[in-house]
Structures are given as structure tokens and as C-alpha cells.
Design a protein around this motif. Structure first.
Motif, PDB file in Angstrom:
ATOM      1  N   LYS A  58       9.003  29.248   6.896  1.00  0.00           N
ATOM      2  CA  LYS A  58      10.268  29.608   6.760  1.00  0.00           C
ATOM      3  C   LYS A  58      10.152  31.057   6.750  1.00  0.00           C
ATOM      4  CE  LYS A  58      14.477  28.307   4.340  1.00  0.00           C
ATOM      5  NZ  LYS A  58      15.054  27.395   3.392  1.00  0.00           N
ATOM      6  N   GLN A  59      10.709  31.925   7.147  1.00  0.00           N
ATOM      7  CA  GLN A  59      10.705  33.402   7.132  1.00  0.00           C
ATOM      8  C   GLN A  59      11.969  33.927   6.287  1.00  0.00           C
ATOM      9  OE1 GLN A  59       9.766  34.645  11.441  1.00  0.00           O
ATOM     10  NE2 GLN A  59       8.778  35.899  10.180  1.00  0.00           N
ATOM     11  N   GLU A  60      12.962  33.227   6.187  1.00  0.00           N
ATOM     12  CA  GLU A  60      14.231  33.839   5.568  1.00  0.00           C
ATOM     13  C   GLU A  60      14.446  32.662   4.467  1.00  0.00           C
ATOM     14  OE1 GLU A  60      17.554  34.856   7.789  1.00  0.00           O
ATOM     15  OE2 GLU A  60      16.557  36.261   9.009  1.00  0.00           O
ATOM     16  N   VAL A  61      14.477  33.330   2.993  1.00  0.00           N
ATOM     17  CA  VAL A  61      15.135  32.486   1.987  1.00  0.00           C
ATOM     18  C   VAL A  61      16.082  33.173   1.076  1.00  0.00           C
ATOM     19  CG1 VAL A  61      12.749  31.467   1.576  1.00  0.00           C
ATOM     20  CG2 VAL A  61      13.287  33.588   0.722  1.00  0.00           C
ATOM     21  N   SER A  62      16.970  32.425   0.468  1.00  0.00           N
ATOM     22  CA  SER A  62      17.943  32.906  -0.325  1.00  0.00           C
ATOM     23  C   SER A  62      17.607  32.471  -1.970  1.00  0.00           C
ATOM     24  CB  SER A  62      19.151  32.317  -0.077  1.00  0.00           C
ATOM     25  OG  SER A  62      19.606  33.082   1.195  1.00  0.00           O
ATOM     26  N   LEU A  63      17.896  33.607  -2.838  1.00  0.00           N
ATOM     27  CA  LEU A  63      17.289  33.364  -4.272  1.00  0.00           C
ATOM     28  C   LEU A  63      18.609  33.839  -4.928  1.00  0.00           C
ATOM     29  CD1 LEU A  63      14.226  33.637  -2.868  1.00  0.00           C
ATOM     30  CD2 LEU A  63      13.579  33.719  -5.270  1.00  0.00           C
ATOM     31  N   ALA A  64      19.022  32.957  -6.146  1.00  0.00           N
ATOM     32  CA  ALA A  64      19.721  33.471  -7.098  1.00  0.00           C
ATOM     33  C   ALA A  64      19.171  34.381  -7.936  1.00  0.00           C
ATOM     34  CB  ALA A  64      20.387  32.204  -7.594  1.00  0.00           C
ATOM     35  N   SER A  65      20.261  35.063  -8.880  1.00  0.00           N
ATOM     36  CA  SER A  65      19.441  35.838  -9.967  1.00  0.00           C
ATOM     37  C   SER A  65      18.374  35.240 -10.966  1.00  0.00           C
ATOM     38  CB  SER A  65      20.562  36.493 -10.634  1.00  0.00           C
ATOM     39  OG  SER A  65      20.062  37.363 -11.613  1.00  0.00           O
ATOM     40  N   GLY A  66      17.092  35.859 -10.929  1.00  0.00           N
ATOM     41  CA  GLY A  66      16.410  34.987 -11.801  1.00  0.00           C
ATOM     42  C   GLY A  66      15.491  33.835 -11.124  1.00  0.00           C
ATOM     43  N   GLU A  67      15.837  33.564  -9.979  1.00  0.00           N
ATOM     44  CA  GLU A  67      15.089  32.026  -9.498  1.00  0.00           C
ATOM     45  C   GLU A  67      13.802  32.469  -8.925  1.00  0.00           C
ATOM     46  OE1 GLU A  67      16.112  28.983  -5.680  1.00  0.00           O
ATOM     47  OE2 GLU A  67      17.631  30.642  -6.223  1.00  0.00           O
ATOM     48  N   TYR A  68      12.862  31.573  -8.971  1.00  0.00           N
ATOM     49  CA  TYR A  68      11.659  31.559  -8.781  1.00  0.00           C
ATOM     50  C   TYR A  68      11.311  30.684  -7.666  1.00  0.00           C
ATOM     51  CZ  TYR A  68       6.543  32.064  -9.650  1.00  0.00           C
ATOM     52  OH  TYR A  68       5.039  32.144  -9.172  1.00  0.00           O
TER      53      TYR A  68
END
Length: 485
Positions: free
Chosen positions: A420-430
Motif C-alpha cells: 500500500k502506497q497511500e495511507v490516512s492517519l488521524a492526529s496522533g495515530e500510529y
């Protein structure tokens, strides 16, 4: 506790065996005497209004202020987030704390070498809180003489009420201090309702009561003993002092011989100096020292004695300055040197550290990227015969906003990114992102290839991070072709 210690005094005019035996009673431990401070007004006490009070108000108001819906200063330990003036820091940013400690150390060296114990006298929390507690004591029990008289009186309803009112004020202010302190770790909008509804955590209640009790004891009971015996600053400050460091000193040449006299009397005719021996300078001192005895480590340069002495000099129509801020060079008849090598050195180092800290904050990227290569095997083969390496990308969004990120690699054009080349992260997500890199054995020209992993926020190109790893394969066959770089 006291005991008699035998002493042997040798008579120089007698034979070598002749001694005079005696014994003296020596107090090995003396009970701490209570210091009754006298209220004083003056120039330096007005300065304290602009130094201590802003810090005091800032301490209590900071947990109540917010910016864009976020508390201005909040150390969210469970979430491992530290919100400070609109920035969010993480444990990975702890190196910045090291910079702050270095800056604080050089600031301590610089200002102590220049202005002496100005921190202790005007802005130290122990000094500020003790001043507040002394004011409460005067409010409840009266002036210095009234307090001394009250303590000598037997217990009565009047004494019990005054003492009770004083301790009520102390405990209330201590509790307010503890509540404000916990407010830096738990939002007060959440903490106060939880306390009122008896739903607050036991940890929050414990630490609030702990700091309330510490404030009550330190500022109410121990006071000057914290400065004299517990604070290490008084012990090592002499290493930063020199003859041009600002100190509070008594002008012995002008003041001696001290003694009482009538206001209109000429002290020179009486053979006296300007000191009227009123002991007001001792009565106002929060650490209970007599500045006329010379420079002492207990002196916190609060200038109470200066304002008190100036007030007496005004009443006697004498010039001010019998007790004043000065330096050892001035006392010896010389001139104070402000620009001196050690002070300049401290100042340069402090400015360099501040500059480095500001640069680190300004260039800080709120994104963390770590690459962990699978060490269970050096390399593997796919079903199609490709050589493969497996990696785990540890990505952390350290920004206060959610972001989408794109991952790509550099190092060899023949390496194929699988995953996977694109990811979405919320604030503070690891996030841990498993990927593979593959290459055709024919294209492998060496067994070890450096690979750069790049990650960039799709919506903000300024947020990006890089990390380096290696691609490992078998030793290439002779005659293998390919392009590498």
C-alpha cells in the motif's frame, strides 16, 4: 540536645605537661526560631509586583486558557501528547527538553554572574508563594508585634479563631495551587466536574492533595528553611559569583559605629555612623539574617532591607543607600565591569542554545518514520522468482490535523515497491505498514543496495520524512547486467 565537652587549655608559660581543664556546655542542636517578618513598602517591593505577580497569575490562569479548542498547556500523559502554545509534542520530541534544560542552565549562569540571586529574590516560586502566605498571616493575626504577642499568649477563643483563620487561608490557597497543578495534566473542564461528582480518578485526587500539602508545608511552615537547607542554589552560587556580581551590602564605613540618637543630633559629634541600630533591616528579612554582618549565603537579595533602611534614612534626613545593591569592586573603591569574559561567554552560549532551540522548533516536521527490516531472513524469493525483502514502516502523524500520506522509494530503478502506497492517519495515530521490495535477479548487480524511503503528506508537501534502509540479496552472478545507482 546539649552536652558538656571537656576542653584542655595549654598554658604557654608553664611546663609542657601543664594544662587547665575545663568544660563548656555546647548546643549540638538548636531549635529553629520562628521569624516574624515586618511589612515594608518601597521601590524594590513595587518592582516585585511586576515580577512575582505575573508568574503567579500565569500559573493559575494558564490551565484555563485555550487556543482553537485546545488547552494552551496540557500534558496529556495517557495519550502521550504534550500541548504547548498551539504545538503538540510527543515522546519522540524529548530531545527538545534537553535543549530547554541547557538553555536554563546557561541562563542561570549568566544572570547569577551578572545580577546575583535575582531569581531567588523576585521570581522563585518559593519566594512568591511564601510572600502570599506571609500576607495571609498578617491579614489573620496582625502586624509583627501583634503576632509575637499572640504567640506568647495562652490559648483562648480569640487566639484559636485567628490561628484557625490563618490555617484556613493557607490550606485553601494550597488546595487551589494543587488543583491548578493537576490542571496541567487533566483539563480543568473535566477535572472540576469529576471532583464535584466524586468521579475523579484516585491518581488525580492523590497528586492534587500531595501538592496542596507540599505548598502548605513549604510556604507556610518551612519558608526560609527551604532556601537555607533544601535548595542547592544557595550552595553552588558562589562558583558563579565574582567581584562584579550584584549583591546587597551594608556600607560599613558609613554606618559604623552604629547607635541610637535623636533625630536632630549630629552623629559625627557623637562619634557615630549613620546606622541608628534600629534593626528594622533584620525585622523585614524573610530569612532572618542581619545584612550588617556581611555577605551571607542565606541572603536571597530580595531588597527588603534596602527599602526598610531607606525609609529610616528618610526619617532621619540622612542620604539613602546605607544598604544598597552594589558589588565587591565598588565596595573596594573600584568600578564595576559589566562586560567581562565569563559573563560574555555565558551570554554567547545562552544565545547559541536559544537559536538552536528556535531553529529546531521552526524546522520540526510533525511526522515520524521508522523502517524495520525483517531480520528473520536476509532475503526471499517470490513464486515468480523475484528476490524480495520485507519491511515494516512505522508511521506516526504528530500533527494536530489528520493527513493522507504517499510512500515511495529511491535507490534503484529496478526495485519494485509492493504494498500500500497511500495511507490516512488521524492526529496522533500510529500505523505499521508492511511492504515488500522486489527485484529481478538479472537486474541485481550487487548484494547490498541502499534504499531511501520517502513519505509525504498529500495535502501538505511541507510535511515529509525520510528514512534509510538496505535491500539485501545474493551475491550477483558473473555477467549480470542492469542499472544501479
Amino acid at each position: 540536645m546539649s552536652q558538656k565537652i571537656p576542653l584542655k587549655t595549654v598554658d604557654p608559660n608553664a611546663s609542657s605537661k601543664s594544662t587547665i581543664e575545663d568544660s563548656v556546655e555546647l548546643n549540638l542542636y538548636a531549635k529553629q526560631e520562628k521569624i516574624y517578618t515586618r511589612e515594608i513598602q518601597g521601590f524594590f517591593q513595587r518592582i516585585r509586583v511586576f515580577t512575582g505577580w505575573p508568574l503567579l497569575l500565569g500559573y493559575f490562569l494558564m490551565p484555563l486558557l485555550s487556543w482553537q479548542g485546545q488547552q494552551l498547556i496540557l500534558f496529556d500523559l495517557p495519550a502521550r501528547k504534550f500541548h504547548i502554545f498551539g504545538y503538540t509534542f510527543w515522546p519522540q520530541d524529548f530531545f527538545l527538553l534537553g535543549w530547554l534544560l541547557i538553555i536554563a542552565a546557561f541562563a542561570l549562569f549568566f544572570f547569577t554572574n551578572w545580577l546575583g540571586r535575582v531569581w531567588c529574590g523576585y521570581t522563585c516560586p518559593q519566594t512568591v508563594w511564601t510572600s502570599i502566605f506571609m500576607w495571609m498571616e498578617q491579614l489573620a493575626e496582625g502586624s509583627r508585634n501583634q503576632r509575637m504577642k499572640l504567640d506568647k499568649q495562652p490559648w483562648s477563643v480569640n487566639k484559636l479563631l485567628k490561628k484557625g483563620f490563618k490555617h484556613f487561608l493557607w490550606l485553601s490557597f494550597g488546595l487551589l495551587t494543587g488543583l491548578a497543578f493537576i490542571g496541567y495534566f487533566v483539563p480543568l473542564t473535566q477535572l472540576i466536574p469529576d471532583i464535584l461528582s466524586f468521579q475523579a480518578s484516585s491518581a488525580a485526587i492523590f497528586w492534587m492533595l500531595f501538592f496542596s500539602a507540599a505548598t502548605y508545608v513549604n510556604a507556610g511552615w518551612m519558608r526560609e528553611q527551604v532556601c537555607k537547607y533544601m535548595c542547592p542554589y544557595a550552595r553552588f552560587q558562589s562558583a558563579m559569583f565574582d567581584k562584579d556580581t550584584l549583591i546587597v551590602s551594608y556600607d560599613t564605613e558609613r554606618g559604623e559605629s552604629r547607635g541610637s540618637r535623636k533625630k536632630k543630633a549630629d552623629p559625627r559629634v557623637l562619634g557615630l555612623g549613620d546606622c541608628v541600630d534600629c534593626s528594622v533591616c533584620v525585622q523585614v528579612c524573610p530569612t532572618g539574617i542581619d545584612i550588617r554582618d556581611g555577605l551571607q549565603y542565606e541572603c536571597i537579595t530580595c531588597a527588603h532591607c534596602i527599602d526598610a533602611c531607606d525609609e529610616v534614612m528618610d526619617k532621619m534626613n540622612y542620604p539613602r543607600g546605607l544598604i544598597s545593591y552594589t558589588t565587591l569592586h565598588e565596595q573596594e573603591g573600584g568600578t564595576t565591569k559589566i562586560l567581562r569574559p565569563r559573563l560574555i561567554g555565558y551570554g554567547i552560549m545562552m544565545l547559541l542554545m536559544v537559536g538552536a532551540f528556535v531553529y529546531a522548533i521552526a524546522t520540526r516536521i510533525p511526522l515520524e518514520l521508522d523502517i524495520i527490516r525483517d531480520r528473520n531472513q536476509l532475503f526471499g524469493y517470490t513464486s515468480s522468482g523475484q528476490i524480495s525483502n520485507t519491511y515494516s514502516l512505522k508511521i506516526m502523524n504528530m500533527d494536530q490535523e489528520p493527513h493522507s500520506y504517499r510512500v515511495h522509494i529511491e535507490g534503484n530503478e529496478q526495485l519494485q515497491y509492493v504494498g500500500k502506497q497511500e495511507v490516512s492517519l488521524a492526529s496522533g495515530e500510529y500505523l505499521t505498514l508492511p511492504i515488500q521490495l522486489q527485484i529481478d535477479p538479472v537486474e541485481l548487480t550487487r548484494s547490498n543496495i541502499n534504499v531511501q524511503f520517502h513519505i509525504e503528506a498529500i495535502d501538505d508537501s511541507d510535511i515529509h520524512a525520510e528514512a534509510e534502509s538496505r535491500f539485501i540479496g545474493p551475491t550477483p552472478m558473473p555477467g549480470a547486467s542492469g542499472t544501479s545507482r
